[in-house]
Scaffold this active site. Structure first.
Site, PDB file in Angstrom:
ATOM      1  N   ASN A  95       0.907  -1.498   0.003  1.00  0.00           N
ATOM      2  CA  ASN A  95       0.135  -0.037  -0.058  1.00  0.00           C
ATOM      3  C   ASN A  95       0.875   1.254  -0.016  1.00  0.00           C
ATOM      4  O   ASN A  95       2.002   1.434   0.554  1.00  0.00           O
ATOM      5  CB  ASN A  95      -0.864  -0.034   1.395  1.00  0.00           C
ATOM      6  CG  ASN A  95      -1.791  -0.918   1.266  1.00  0.00           C
ATOM      7  OD1 ASN A  95      -2.365  -1.736   0.345  1.00  0.00           O
ATOM      8  ND2 ASN A  95      -2.016  -1.654   2.436  1.00  0.00           N
ATOM      9  N   HIS A 140      20.302 -15.419 -15.441  1.00  0.00           N
ATOM     10  CA  HIS A 140      20.657 -16.481 -16.563  1.00  0.00           C
ATOM     11  C   HIS A 140      22.016 -17.277 -15.996  1.00  0.00           C
ATOM     12  O   HIS A 140      23.052 -16.490 -15.520  1.00  0.00           O
ATOM     13  CB  HIS A 140      21.093 -15.951 -17.879  1.00  0.00           C
ATOM     14  CG  HIS A 140      19.687 -15.123 -18.206  1.00  0.00           C
ATOM     15  ND1 HIS A 140      18.857 -15.850 -19.025  1.00  0.00           N
ATOM     16  CD2 HIS A 140      19.339 -13.796 -18.223  1.00  0.00           C
ATOM     17  CE1 HIS A 140      18.069 -14.963 -19.732  1.00  0.00           C
ATOM     18  NE2 HIS A 140      18.216 -13.616 -19.097  1.00  0.00           N
ATOM     19  N   ALA A 163      21.400   6.601  -5.108  1.00  0.00           N
ATOM     20  CA  ALA A 163      21.408   6.792  -6.688  1.00  0.00           C
ATOM     21  C   ALA A 163      22.577   5.762  -7.158  1.00  0.00           C
ATOM     22  O   ALA A 163      23.632   6.102  -6.831  1.00  0.00           O
ATOM     23  CB  ALA A 163      21.477   8.148  -7.081  1.00  0.00           C
TER      24      ALA A 163
END
Length: 159
Positions: free
Chosen positions: A41, A74, A121
Site C-alpha cells: 500500500n 541467467h 542513486a
C-alpha cells in the site's frame, strides 16, 4: 493507479498484487512471468522502472526513476551453449516497508532490503541490507545506520 503507458507483462499463473493507493508510473515494465510481484500500500513505482519477480515490495516504499529490480538470473555453466539457451534461475527479492530506492539503482536476485532503508542513486545491491541503513555504491555497502540510542543517523566505517 497504473499509468496508461506502463507495460504489464502479467501472467495468470503467478500473482500480481498492487496495494491500495499505490502507483505505477509511465514507462515501467512489470513482469511476473517467473515469479509473483506483490506491491504494498501507498507505494510509488517511479517512471521507467523494470520490475521482474519474484519480489515483494512493502508499504510506503518509493522507487525513484529508472530502477531495475530483478529476481531473475541467467545461468552460464556450459561455455559450449549460448547463455540465451541455458536455464534461468530465480531468487525472491524483498524490499521492506518505508524504503526509498534512489534513481538508477539495481537490486539483484535474492536480496532483502530491511525496513526504512535508503539506497543511493546508482547503487548496485548484491547483498542484504539491514533495517534502518543507508547503502550506496557498486557494490552497495552500508554507509550509515540509524542509532536508536543517539536518535540520529551515524556514519559506518568500513574497510
Amino acid at each position: 493507479m497504473i499509468h496508461k503507458r506502463a507495460r504489464l507483462d502479467v501472467v495468470p499463473f503467478n500473482r500480481f498484487d498492487l496495494g491500495a493507493n499505490s502507483t505505477i508510473e509511465d514507462f515501467c515494465i512489470i513482469n511476473n512471468g517467473v515469479g509473483d510481484v506483490i506491491i504494498g500500500n501507498n507505494t510509488l513505482i517511479g517512471i521507467g522502472n523494470v520490475i521482474i519477480g519474484p519480489l515483494t515490495i512493502g508499504n510506503n516504499v518509493i522507487l525513484a526513476q529508472n530502477i531495475v529490480v530483478s529476481g531473475l538470473n541467467h545461468e552460464y555453466k556450459d561455455p559450449l551453449v549460448p547463455i540465451r539457451f541455458q536455464h534461468v534461475t530465480t531468487a525472491a527479492i524483498t524490499i521492506a516497508d518505508d524504503c526509498w530506492i534512489a534513481a538508477n539503482a539495481v537490486i539483484t536476485a535474492g536480496v532483502t532490503i530491511g525496513k526504512h532503508c535508503i539506497i543511493g542513486a546508482g547503487a548496485v545491491v548484491t547483498k542484504d541490507i539491514p533495517p534502518f541503513s543507508v547503502a550506496a555504491g557498486n557494490p552497495a555497502r552500508v554507509v550509515k545506520r540509524y542509532d536508536e540510542s543517539l536518535k540520529e543517523w551515524v556514519q559506518v566505517n568500513y574497510s
